[in-house]
Design a protein around this motif. Sequence first.
Motif, PDB file in Angstrom:
ATOM      1  N   LEU A 175       0.928  -1.140  -0.109  1.00  0.00           N
ATOM      2  CA  LEU A 175      -0.008  -0.001  -0.063  1.00  0.00           C
ATOM      3  C   LEU A 175       0.781   1.152   0.072  1.00  0.00           C
ATOM      4  N   ILE A 176       1.839   1.266   0.883  1.00  0.00           N
ATOM      5  CA  ILE A 176       2.737   2.360   0.818  1.00  0.00           C
ATOM      6  C   ILE A 176       3.353   2.521  -0.705  1.00  0.00           C
ATOM      7  N   GLY A 177       3.875   1.377  -1.239  1.00  0.00           N
ATOM      8  CA  GLY A 177       4.405   1.420  -2.521  1.00  0.00           C
ATOM      9  C   GLY A 177       3.451   1.914  -3.654  1.00  0.00           C
ATOM     10  N   MET A 178       2.248   2.095  -3.228  1.00  0.00           N
ATOM     11  CA  MET A 178       1.146   2.473  -4.251  1.00  0.00           C
ATOM     12  C   MET A 178       0.757   4.012  -4.046  1.00  0.00           C
ATOM     13  N   VAL A 179       1.288   4.701  -3.097  1.00  0.00           N
ATOM     14  CA  VAL A 179       1.105   6.236  -3.161  1.00  0.00           C
ATOM     15  C   VAL A 179       1.969   6.881  -4.208  1.00  0.00           C
ATOM     16  N   GLY A 180       1.274   7.755  -4.721  1.00  0.00           N
ATOM     17  CA  GLY A 180       1.828   8.360  -6.017  1.00  0.00           C
ATOM     18  C   GLY A 180       0.782   8.308  -7.240  1.00  0.00           C
ATOM     19  N   LEU A 181       1.447   8.887  -8.412  1.00  0.00           N
ATOM     20  CA  LEU A 181       0.861   8.845  -9.723  1.00  0.00           C
ATOM     21  C   LEU A 181       1.122   7.384 -10.225  1.00  0.00           C
ATOM     22  N   ASP A 182      -0.077   6.979 -10.820  1.00  0.00           N
ATOM     23  CA  ASP A 182       0.098   5.601 -11.251  1.00  0.00           C
ATOM     24  C   ASP A 182       0.915   5.577 -12.653  1.00  0.00           C
ATOM     25  N   PRO A 183       1.867   4.799 -12.620  1.00  0.00           N
ATOM     26  CA  PRO A 183       2.623   4.923 -14.132  1.00  0.00           C
ATOM     27  C   PRO A 183       2.019   4.396 -15.086  1.00  0.00           C
ATOM     28  N   MET A 184       0.870   3.708 -15.050  1.00  0.00           N
ATOM     29  CA  MET A 184       0.290   3.204 -16.247  1.00  0.00           C
ATOM     30  C   MET A 184      -0.790   4.337 -16.815  1.00  0.00           C
ATOM     31  N   THR A 185      -1.566   4.952 -15.939  1.00  0.00           N
ATOM     32  CA  THR A 185      -2.559   5.922 -16.413  1.00  0.00           C
ATOM     33  C   THR A 185      -2.307   7.281 -15.634  1.00  0.00           C
ATOM     34  N   ALA A 186      -1.179   7.764 -15.009  1.00  0.00           N
ATOM     35  CA  ALA A 186      -0.822   8.916 -14.529  1.00  0.00           C
ATOM     36  C   ALA A 186      -2.028   9.425 -13.463  1.00  0.00           C
ATOM     37  N   GLU A 187      -3.239   8.447 -13.228  1.00  0.00           N
ATOM     38  CA  GLU A 187      -4.009   8.698 -12.160  1.00  0.00           C
ATOM     39  C   GLU A 187      -3.451   8.749 -10.667  1.00  0.00           C
ATOM     40  N   GLY A 188      -3.749   9.783  -9.766  1.00  0.00           N
ATOM     41  CA  GLY A 188      -3.293   9.829  -8.464  1.00  0.00           C
ATOM     42  C   GLY A 188      -3.760   8.623  -7.569  1.00  0.00           C
ATOM     43  N   ARG A 189      -3.051   8.246  -6.770  1.00  0.00           N
ATOM     44  CA  ARG A 189      -3.370   7.195  -5.654  1.00  0.00           C
ATOM     45  C   ARG A 189      -2.881   7.592  -4.527  1.00  0.00           C
ATOM     46  N   PHE A 190      -3.819   8.020  -3.325  1.00  0.00           N
ATOM     47  CA  PHE A 190      -3.508   8.339  -2.287  1.00  0.00           C
ATOM     48  C   PHE A 190      -2.973   9.749  -2.431  1.00  0.00           C
TER      49      PHE A 190
END
Lengths: 501, 164
Positions: A175-190
Amino acid sequence: MEVLANLSISWLDPWLMFLTAAGTLAGIYVGAIPGLSVTMATSILISFTFKWQVNEALALIAGVFIGGVYGGARTAILLNIPGAPSAIATAFDGYPLAQRGEAGEAIGLTTVMSVFGGFVGILALALFAPVISSFAIQFNSRDYLLLGLIGILLVGSLSGESFAKGAFAGALGVLIGMVGLDPMTAEGRFTYGSITLMGGIPYIAAMIGFFGVAEALVQMHNLDLPTIKQKIDRIIPRLADVKRYFRLAMRASGIGTIIGALPGTGGDIAALLAYDDAKRMTRNPEVPFGEGAKEGLVAPEAANNAAVGGAFIPMLTLGIPGDAVTAVIIGALFIHGLKPGPMMLIETPHLFWFTVGNLLLANIFLLIFGLTGIRLFTKIIECPKAILIPLIIVLSAVGTYAIQNNPSHVYWMLGFGVFGYFLKTYGFQVGPIILGVILGPMMDSNYRRAMIGARGDVGTFLWDFVSHPISLVLSVAFLLMLLSQTPLWPPLMARLRRAGN
Amino acid sequence: MNGAAKDCGLRPGEMVFSIALIVFSVTAFWQSYAISGLRGLSEPGVFPMLASATMLLSSLVIMRDLTSKQRSSQEGQSSFLRDIVPFRLLVVVGFILVYVVAMPLIGFVFSSAAFLFASFWLLWQKGPLMSAVLTAGSLAVVYLVFRKVFQVVLPGGSLIQGII
């Protein structure tokens, strides 16, 4: 010829040689101090290398890893406190030997056998990594997803108080690793609109927080423990002893290399298995095991250092860290722009052979530093924790700040440190968190690629796991490991045993 | 490694901590769902949902284990403030907090000197003079090794820029 040239880079460059030596020495001393783990040493020390050239950083890292795994043995022998988890088995017979006044000899024998095991592990790395790498090119997205899951599962289950706690820690890391912009869609996560969070949580800050600050806070409970002192005499081991235990060391090194090469298992498990194997294989030890048997010292020490070379195999060929230390190292490699995985040996073979040469050099320094300075060493480990703890905090803060000169990273480090303190206090291991942070983004992208490959159809997605040979083998391994952690496993094994009889 | 973790029944505050983990996991799952909902199985929110669901499930198992441990536990002597967050630990965490906040303002040298001096004095208990000598010595070594040898850029301090 090219291989030889790359292999010898650090042997011919005085600065790289110095860094390897400095790393090995720092690893031995930090790894030896109880409470200061090799993971902590690696995460703090490598944070200073991010602005260096890749070769310089790799030289220091190799030294710290080799030295740190060995260093834990010294305090295991002298104080009956393993400086690192990989030295737990060493204490079983090492401390009784020290109590008999043979501490120096025990350290000498440990050093020689560690170096021997180290060479076996590095030889295996040089021989097998290219083979595994060429095989791993055939791996699919779902295979990497499975490898990631196996890695987290093994670390979570083998090292913690309970499987649920290991699973929680691993998932938290993901979950910590998921924080940030999604590299595939550039959608923000947390990200909550924060520009700082869009770049993700710096995993070096997480590593230093969980391993440096949290461990320092845990050690606050041991401030008032009295120090134990030991007499040191002969250090160089007898040639007859080295010859006598050669076969055992060879066998233990083999075990260490294989265990180290498995994703999720490191020097601690390798050492315990080798100790157990030595106990079963040695018919008539001069001294019973647990009372100062030299066999009980040789086997775990050869195995845990062999596991270092072994751990580099999945790390460099598959991009899967073998244990918490290799997870930290893999994070450092990413920051240096390297991509550990099957393509590393094809795209940057010079770095692979440079690493092999460097590990060999670090092993030689280990022999030199391992057999010298032991009297000075006994003085250093007597250094009170009241002095060490504030110094660790300062180094952790500087190390975190040094990554990007960003004060917010230091706040993250402190937050993770305090949270890590509570996790450790309540019996959670923080190793799986770091593995989750490193492996999470890799598993996420591979899961989604596999799902896109199956056109979003769950049936096709699941069928792919059993219809391809490599995926099938990995799926079975994953399910068996998962099953072995459930309450169903013991009755199932008992039933199988009864059926076998 | 795990110095403070001892298998001695239910540890003080453990139940509250496990409830906090459940609350955290539920929040994480809700926030993961908010990323992309259930638009598809390869959306960016799916893996965070899987991770937070794993956290929730495992935190519930941890809670169940603790509940059975609580029933069998005879321990009643330990206290959260004495065993888990003793005063000395709280003070050191306070020092660290002030240290990391002060570092960008007054720079590495001054903030580290103040932190080391205060911590040595509190933990080592050898008096202010010995603590000051140790602070000066250890800070000099850290500064020389990291600033001069490793060339690490240390925080200069926005409030004292131009003064030193």
